[in-house]
Design an enzyme around this catalytic site. Sequence first.
Site, short mmCIF file in Angstrom:
data_model
loop_
_atom_site.label_atom_id
_atom_site.label_comp_id
_atom_site.label_asym_id
_atom_site.label_seq_id
_atom_site.Cartn_x
_atom_site.Cartn_y
_atom_site.Cartn_z
CE1 TYR A 134 -4.18 1.88 1.09
CE2 TYR A 134 -2.40 3.44 1.51
CZ TYR A 134 -3.75 3.17 1.30
OH TYR A 134 -4.66 4.19 1.32
CE1 TYR A 144 4.23 2.98 1.92
CE2 TYR A 144 5.94 4.56 2.51
CZ TYR A 144 5.52 3.47 1.77
OH TYR A 144 6.38 2.86 0.90
CE LYS A 160 6.82 -0.81 2.83
NZ LYS A 160 6.48 -1.89 1.87
CD1 TRP A 189 12.38 9.83 -1.28
CD2 TRP A 189 13.21 11.51 -2.52
NE1 TRP A 189 12.53 10.94 -0.47
CE2 TRP A 189 13.04 11.97 -1.19
CE3 TRP A 189 13.74 12.38 -3.46
CZ2 TRP A 189 13.37 13.27 -0.81
CZ3 TRP A 189 14.07 13.67 -3.08
CH2 TRP A 189 13.88 14.11 -1.77
N1 NAP Z 1 7.15 4.40 -4.37
C1 NAP Z 1 8.06 4.89 -3.52
O1 NAP Z 1 8.43 6.04 -3.59
C2 NAP Z 1 8.68 3.98 -2.49
C3 NAP Z 1 9.60 4.53 -1.59
C4 NAP Z 1 10.18 3.68 -0.64
C5 NAP Z 1 9.85 2.35 -0.60
N2 NAP Z 1 8.93 1.85 -1.48
C6 NAP Z 1 8.58 0.45 -1.37
O2 NAP Z 1 9.03 -0.22 -2.54
C7 NAP Z 1 8.14 -1.29 -2.84
C8 NAP Z 1 7.68 -1.21 -4.28
O3 NAP Z 1 7.02 0.04 -4.44
P1 NAP Z 1 6.53 0.57 -5.86
O4 NAP Z 1 6.93 2.00 -5.96
O5 NAP Z 1 6.89 -0.40 -6.93
O6 NAP Z 1 4.95 0.53 -5.60
P2 NAP Z 1 3.76 0.69 -6.64
O7 NAP Z 1 4.26 1.05 -7.99
O8 NAP Z 1 2.75 1.54 -5.97
O9 NAP Z 1 3.23 -0.80 -6.75
C9 NAP Z 1 2.63 -1.42 -5.67
C10 NAP Z 1 2.05 -2.70 -6.14
O10 NAP Z 1 1.37 -3.29 -5.04
C11 NAP Z 1 0.15 -3.79 -5.52
N3 NAP Z 1 -0.87 -3.87 -4.49
C12 NAP Z 1 -1.40 -2.88 -3.75
N4 NAP Z 1 -2.37 -3.38 -2.97
C13 NAP Z 1 -2.44 -4.72 -3.23
C14 NAP Z 1 -3.24 -5.77 -2.76
N5 NAP Z 1 -4.20 -5.57 -1.86
N6 NAP Z 1 -3.01 -7.00 -3.25
C15 NAP Z 1 -2.07 -7.23 -4.18
N7 NAP Z 1 -1.29 -6.26 -4.68
C16 NAP Z 1 -1.47 -5.01 -4.20
C17 NAP Z 1 -0.28 -2.81 -6.59
O11 NAP Z 1 -1.25 -3.42 -7.39
P3 NAP Z 1 -2.19 -2.58 -8.37
O12 NAP Z 1 -1.34 -2.30 -9.58
O13 NAP Z 1 -3.32 -3.52 -8.65
O14 NAP Z 1 -2.60 -1.35 -7.63
C18 NAP Z 1 1.04 -2.55 -7.28
O15 NAP Z 1 1.29 -3.54 -8.25
C19 NAP Z 1 7.01 -1.21 -1.81
O16 NAP Z 1 7.29 -2.09 -0.76
C20 NAP Z 1 7.09 0.20 -1.31
O17 NAP Z 1 6.59 0.33 0.01
C21 NAP Z 1 8.36 2.63 -2.44
#
Ligand code: NAP
Length: 299
Positions: free
Chosen positions: A72, A136, A140, A161
């Site tokens: 999330y 958030y 996490k 980021w």
């Molecule tokens: N984005 C950032 O800036 C950031 C920063 C620090 C750490 N992170 C961490 O890095 C990791 C990858 O992040 P990201 O940026 O690739 O995230 P993202 O692009 O938002 O992708 C998240 C994925 O999780 C899926 N998801 C959400 N709820 C779900 C559910 N109930 N069941 C199954 N799948 C679900 C989404 O599916 P849908 O496509 O169907 O929505 C999407 O495919 C995560 O652990 C995040 O916390 C991200």
Amino acid sequence: MATGRAIHVNQKPVILIVGASGQVGTELQRSFADAGDVTAWERSVADLFHPETLRSLIRQLRPALILNAAAYTAVDRAESEVDQAMTINADAPRVLAEEAARLDATLVHYSTDYVFDGSKKSPWVENDKPNPLNVYGRTKLAGERAIQEVGGKYLIFRTSWVYGPHGQNFLRTMLRLGRERDQLKIVNDQFGAPTSSLVIANATRAAWDKTLTITPEYGVYHLTCAGETTWYGFAQEIFTQHQKRTGEKIPQLTPIPSSEYPTPATRPVNSVLSNEKLQSTFGITLPDWRLALAKVMGK
Ligand SMILES: NC(=O)c1ccc[n+]([C@@H]2O[C@H](COP(=O)([O-])OP(=O)(O)OC[C@H]3O[C@@H](n4cnc5c(N)ncnc54)[C@H](OP(=O)(O)O)[C@@H]3O)[C@@H](O)[C@H]2O)c1
């Protein structure tokens, strides 16, 4: 003869990617394509909002490696959807860790710079005390702790980021706003390291390959691009590189303090992470954030 273990001699390891349609999940499908027998699950196959349903799916597949890129990630919306964020970011990872441990499989999970409160003046190291400022970050951190409580073979990569060629991210938002507006005001008092989904996926593959030759210390690792900037600095670099490539007119950027851009979730002032542990354990050195950006923009 079945051994009860997830890897069988002379067989390609079964690799499971959860959250396959996200930024990191999409790139993991590329970087792990030749690493084994890869299965990629999107939300429609495995919904982390119903964690218990994951167990039978995993038991059927019997992966040697689970890559959990699902989360999330709506930082501001999480402030009002606490239960949903907690289920997806903490309860589901616990189930994944339990099922991984049951199969003696490795679990790779991603966490965030937002577990820290931003008060440190230098880059955060893995042992620094987390103190999330927003929901958030709390969910996490709860996910990290759930996995650690289960134990087993897990790698938690805290990144920051995140942006890339797919999905919703700062890079794509800037390029869109740049087409729509002549002037943009961007926050200039939060420091971090933009990290591309490509870098994260490639480093994850390199770490996994290393685990096939050494037994690493399982635990938490920081995994971010080198260097640091602010959102304003990131935007400046995006538009500078964009103009060099396309010759297009770019908007005028104005730096502003966070106080002029209020959001439901508070963000840490300094969320720069040190990658020294990743370097010394896995021999992985990550590129400067500007170089990583050039790679994504060149795609
Ligand atoms: N984005 C950032 O800036 C950031 C920063 C620090 C750490 N992170 C961490 O890095 C990791 C990858 O992040 P990201 O940026 O690739 O995230 P993202 O692009 O938002 O992708 C998240 C994925 O999780 C899926 N998801 C959400 N709820 C779900 C559910 N109930 N069941 C199954 N799948 C679900 C989404 O599916 P849908 O496509 O169907 O929505 C999407 O495919 C995560 O652990 C995040 O916390 C991200």
